[in-house]
Design a protein around this motif. Structure first.
Motif, PDB file in Angstrom:
ATOM      1  N   TYR A 130     -19.757   3.854 -12.523  1.00  0.00           N
ATOM      2  CA  TYR A 130     -19.125   2.587 -12.856  1.00  0.00           C
ATOM      3  C   TYR A 130     -18.738   1.897 -11.555  1.00  0.00           C
ATOM      4  O   TYR A 130     -18.940   2.444 -10.473  1.00  0.00           O
ATOM      5  CB  TYR A 130     -17.909   2.788 -13.759  1.00  0.00           C
ATOM      6  N   SER A 131     -18.195   0.689 -11.657  1.00  0.00           N
ATOM      7  CA  SER A 131     -17.870  -0.085 -10.463  1.00  0.00           C
ATOM      8  C   SER A 131     -16.434  -0.582 -10.502  1.00  0.00           C
ATOM      9  O   SER A 131     -15.875  -0.843 -11.571  1.00  0.00           O
ATOM     10  CB  SER A 131     -18.813  -1.288 -10.329  1.00  0.00           C
ATOM     11  N   LEU A 132     -15.843  -0.725  -9.309  1.00  0.00           N
ATOM     12  CA  LEU A 132     -14.511  -1.286  -9.144  1.00  0.00           C
ATOM     13  C   LEU A 132     -14.623  -2.648  -8.468  1.00  0.00           C
ATOM     14  O   LEU A 132     -15.345  -2.800  -7.478  1.00  0.00           O
ATOM     15  CB  LEU A 132     -13.630  -0.389  -8.280  1.00  0.00           C
ATOM     16  N   TYR A 133     -13.893  -3.622  -8.997  1.00  0.00           N
ATOM     17  CA  TYR A 133     -13.842  -4.944  -8.377  1.00  0.00           C
ATOM     18  C   TYR A 133     -12.767  -4.952  -7.296  1.00  0.00           C
ATOM     19  O   TYR A 133     -11.668  -4.440  -7.491  1.00  0.00           O
ATOM     20  CB  TYR A 133     -13.529  -6.016  -9.416  1.00  0.00           C
ATOM     21  N   PHE A 134     -13.082  -5.544  -6.144  1.00  0.00           N
ATOM     22  CA  PHE A 134     -12.122  -5.582  -5.037  1.00  0.00           C
ATOM     23  C   PHE A 134     -12.176  -6.929  -4.329  1.00  0.00           C
ATOM     24  O   PHE A 134     -13.158  -7.675  -4.420  1.00  0.00           O
ATOM     25  CB  PHE A 134     -12.425  -4.474  -4.024  1.00  0.00           C
ATOM     26  N   GLU A 135     -11.102  -7.228  -3.615  1.00  0.00           N
ATOM     27  CA  GLU A 135     -11.037  -8.393  -2.739  1.00  0.00           C
ATOM     28  C   GLU A 135     -10.328  -8.011  -1.450  1.00  0.00           C
ATOM     29  O   GLU A 135      -9.317  -7.308  -1.474  1.00  0.00           O
ATOM     30  CB  GLU A 135     -10.273  -9.552  -3.391  1.00  0.00           C
ATOM     31  N   GLN A 136     -10.856  -8.466  -0.336  1.00  0.00           N
ATOM     32  CA  GLN A 136     -10.190  -8.335   0.956  1.00  0.00           C
ATOM     33  C   GLN A 136      -9.802  -9.729   1.421  1.00  0.00           C
ATOM     34  O   GLN A 136     -10.606 -10.657   1.383  1.00  0.00           O
ATOM     35  CB  GLN A 136     -11.095  -7.677   1.997  1.00  0.00           C
ATOM     36  N   GLY A 194      -0.249  -1.477 -11.143  1.00  0.00           N
ATOM     37  CA  GLY A 194       0.185  -0.568 -12.187  1.00  0.00           C
ATOM     38  C   GLY A 194      -0.597  -0.664 -13.480  1.00  0.00           C
ATOM     39  O   GLY A 194      -1.718  -1.181 -13.531  1.00  0.00           O
ATOM     40  N   LEU A 195       0.032  -0.190 -14.538  1.00  0.00           N
ATOM     41  CA  LEU A 195      -0.599   0.047 -15.832  1.00  0.00           C
ATOM     42  C   LEU A 195      -1.182  -1.221 -16.448  1.00  0.00           C
ATOM     43  O   LEU A 195      -0.462  -2.198 -16.685  1.00  0.00           O
ATOM     44  CB  LEU A 195       0.426   0.659 -16.790  1.00  0.00           C
ATOM     45  N   ASN A 196      -2.492  -1.184 -16.703  1.00  0.00           N
ATOM     46  CA  ASN A 196      -3.191  -2.215 -17.476  1.00  0.00           C
ATOM     47  C   ASN A 196      -3.010  -3.618 -16.920  1.00  0.00           C
ATOM     48  O   ASN A 196      -2.953  -4.599 -17.669  1.00  0.00           O
ATOM     49  CB  ASN A 196      -2.743  -2.170 -18.945  1.00  0.00           C
ATOM     50  N   VAL A 197      -2.918  -3.731 -15.600  1.00  0.00           N
ATOM     51  CA  VAL A 197      -2.728  -5.016 -14.936  1.00  0.00           C
ATOM     52  C   VAL A 197      -3.779  -5.164 -13.847  1.00  0.00           C
ATOM     53  O   VAL A 197      -4.045  -4.226 -13.093  1.00  0.00           O
ATOM     54  CB  VAL A 197      -1.318  -5.133 -14.312  1.00  0.00           C
ATOM     55  N   SER A 198      -4.359  -6.352 -13.745  1.00  0.00           N
ATOM     56  CA  SER A 198      -5.372  -6.592 -12.729  1.00  0.00           C
ATOM     57  C   SER A 198      -4.719  -6.850 -11.377  1.00  0.00           C
ATOM     58  O   SER A 198      -3.496  -7.008 -11.262  1.00  0.00           O
ATOM     59  CB  SER A 198      -6.245  -7.796 -13.115  1.00  0.00           C
ATOM     60  N   CYS A 199      -5.551  -6.941 -10.345  1.00  0.00           N
ATOM     61  CA  CYS A 199      -5.041  -7.184  -8.992  1.00  0.00           C
ATOM     62  C   CYS A 199      -4.451  -8.576  -8.846  1.00  0.00           C
ATOM     63  O   CYS A 199      -3.817  -8.880  -7.831  1.00  0.00           O
ATOM     64  CB  CYS A 199      -6.138  -6.955  -7.960  1.00  0.00           C
ATOM     65  N   ASN A 200      -4.628  -9.440  -9.843  1.00  0.00           N
ATOM     66  CA  ASN A 200      -4.006 -10.759  -9.791  1.00  0.00           C
ATOM     67  C   ASN A 200      -2.487 -10.673  -9.737  1.00  0.00           C
ATOM     68  O   ASN A 200      -1.818 -11.612  -9.308  1.00  0.00           O
ATOM     69  CB  ASN A 200      -4.427 -11.587 -11.006  1.00  0.00           C
ATOM     70  N   ALA A 201      -1.926  -9.533 -10.168  1.00  0.00           N
ATOM     71  CA  ALA A 201      -0.470  -9.362 -10.150  1.00  0.00           C
ATOM     72  C   ALA A 201       0.079  -9.205  -8.736  1.00  0.00           C
ATOM     73  O   ALA A 201       1.296  -9.223  -8.536  1.00  0.00           O
ATOM     74  CB  ALA A 201      -0.064  -8.167 -11.007  1.00  0.00           C
ATOM     75  N   SER A 237     -13.187  -4.737 -13.166  1.00  0.00           N
ATOM     76  CA  SER A 237     -13.784  -3.412 -13.003  1.00  0.00           C
ATOM     77  C   SER A 237     -14.350  -2.928 -14.331  1.00  0.00           C
ATOM     78  O   SER A 237     -13.980  -3.412 -15.403  1.00  0.00           O
ATOM     79  CB  SER A 237     -12.745  -2.416 -12.488  1.00  0.00           C
ATOM     80  N   ASP A 238     -15.248  -1.955 -14.239  1.00  0.00           N
ATOM     81  CA  ASP A 238     -15.841  -1.383 -15.446  1.00  0.00           C
ATOM     82  C   ASP A 238     -14.820  -0.517 -16.184  1.00  0.00           C
ATOM     83  O   ASP A 238     -13.788  -0.112 -15.634  1.00  0.00           O
ATOM     84  CB  ASP A 238     -17.065  -0.542 -15.093  1.00  0.00           C
ATOM     85  N   THR A 239     -15.155  -0.224 -17.433  1.00  0.00           N
ATOM     86  CA  THR A 239     -14.312   0.630 -18.275  1.00  0.00           C
ATOM     87  C   THR A 239     -15.095   1.871 -18.675  1.00  0.00           C
ATOM     88  O   THR A 239     -15.728   1.907 -19.736  1.00  0.00           O
ATOM     89  CB  THR A 239     -13.846  -0.130 -19.524  1.00  0.00           C
ATOM     90  N   PRO A 240     -15.090   2.894 -17.814  1.00  0.00           N
ATOM     91  CA  PRO A 240     -15.753   4.143 -18.213  1.00  0.00           C
ATOM     92  C   PRO A 240     -14.969   4.815 -19.328  1.00  0.00           C
ATOM     93  O   PRO A 240     -13.798   4.494 -19.562  1.00  0.00           O
ATOM     94  CB  PRO A 240     -15.729   4.976 -16.930  1.00  0.00           C
TER      95      PRO A 240
END
Length: 348
Positions: free
Chosen positions: A39-45, A58-65, A92-95
């Motif tokens: 699977y894949s993880l979405y990232f930003e630098q 944290g739990l069930n929250v995207s990096c937008n937080a 990101s994917d959901t394996p």
């Protein structure tokens, strides 16, 4: 990365500070009877400065937080900021699950290796809530006995405490299945709401539950500082959450439940906590005194077994410390990064 590929993912973060974003492939190898697909993880630098900071949400929250932190540090020339979506949320994917914090920590290590962030004493690590639990896993130093070759490779990948200059554990826990991972009495309503929230698809109905879980009521009812419209903190946070929700892919129930399982089953032994504290030049433990999702006593427990760590309790503060006290949190991190560097260089 081409312009077309860059535009595949929508982010709330400032595109002018984003220097790299995309998908990191994570290849898993399970047992013969239950192989785990890749699977894949979405990232930003954001930024290209020499001070590198890894933020784990944290739990069930995207990096937008992490929007307030990316906005602050991403615009300072001395920083490079890495934010990403954990498996099962955001872009990101959901394996298939269930997930574990040790497995999600392995994801972090794969991402760091993918980006080439591998040098010794080159990184600062910030984990909030479940992100703090994942950070503890990423700093794991012990190797269990009598493991097969595949498991040994996984465990060896956790041996990266030498990469970090500082560690900030915010509103988190060492766990201890099952009772230590259950919220205090005041938070059981929030826990039940959290379970219901995962199946609410309408953001207008979902966001009020989220806001109530993340912040303490007295602060939410107070007038927001420096708000030109004179709104309460509740109104401001509701607007911000709606903005982020509009830019975030709807989470699959499988991802939500699997991440919750990782949090409930999380456990780091006292001996391992002590080793982490001794290994990292600067460690900070931060909690709010009115956190109804993760007991503040759990932060006290972390301090008990992490003798070298600095222990901080913020008054009139709920769970999401990075959004409730933005300037204060950012200033704290700047101090942590500076002190960690000074300790590493032997200046203090």
């Amino acid at each position: 990365m081409g312009e077309a590929l860059q535009q595949q993912w929508t982010s709330i973060h400032d595109p002018t500070t984003c220097t790299r974003k995309g998908l990191c492939p994570v290849k898993k190898v399970g047992g013969q009877d239950s192989p785990t697909p890749s699977y894949s993880l979405y990232f930003e630098q954001h930024g290209t400065g020499p001070i590198k900071v890894v933020f784990i949400m944290g739990l069930n929250v995207s990096c937008n937080a992490w929007a307030h932190q990316v906005k602050h540090f991403g615009r300072l020339p001395q920083y490079s900021i890495l934010v990403f979506d954990n498996r099962g949320v955001g872009n990101s994917d959901t394996p298939r699950g269930p997930y574990s914090t040790s497995g999600m920590a392995e994801d972090v290590i794969v991402l760091l290796d993918f980006l080439g962030w591998t040098e010794k004493r080159s990184l600062h690590l910030v984990g909030l809530s479940l992100g703090g639990m994942i950070a503890q896993g990423a700093l794991r130093t012990s190797i269990p006995h009598n493991v097969d070759v595949i498991t040994l490779r996984i465990e060896l990948s956790y041996r990266i405490p030498e990469r970090f200059i500082s560690l900030t554990l915010a509103a988190t826990t060492a766990g201890g299945f099952p009772l230590c991972n259950i919220p205090p009495d005041a938070g059981m309503i929030e826990l039940k709401s959290s379970c219901r929230v995962q199946f609410i698809r309408d953001p207008e109905k979902r966001v009020p539950y989220v806001v109530e879980m993340c912040f303490n009521a007295s602060w939410l009812d107070a007038t927001a500082k420096n708000d030109a419209k004179g709104r309460t903190n509740r109104e401001v946070q509701t607007a911000l959450y709606n903005e982020r929700a509009a830019l975030t892919r709807v989470q699959k129930p499988l991802g939500a439940i699997s991440q919750m399982w990782a949090g409930f089953t999380h456990h780091v032994q006292a001996e391992r906590l002590a080793q982490i504290s001794k290994t990292i030049p600067k460690v900070v433990i931060l909690t709010g005194d009115e956190d109804h999702l993760i007991r503040p006593a759990n932060s006290a427990y972390l301090k008990k077994h992490m003798a070298e760590a600095e222990y901080i309790v913020w008054k009139d503060t709920g769970h999401v410390v990075n959004m409730q006290h933005v300037e204060r949190f950012n200033a704290l991190l700047e101090g942590v990064f500076q002190e960690g560097q000074a300790r590493m260089e032997g200046r203090i």
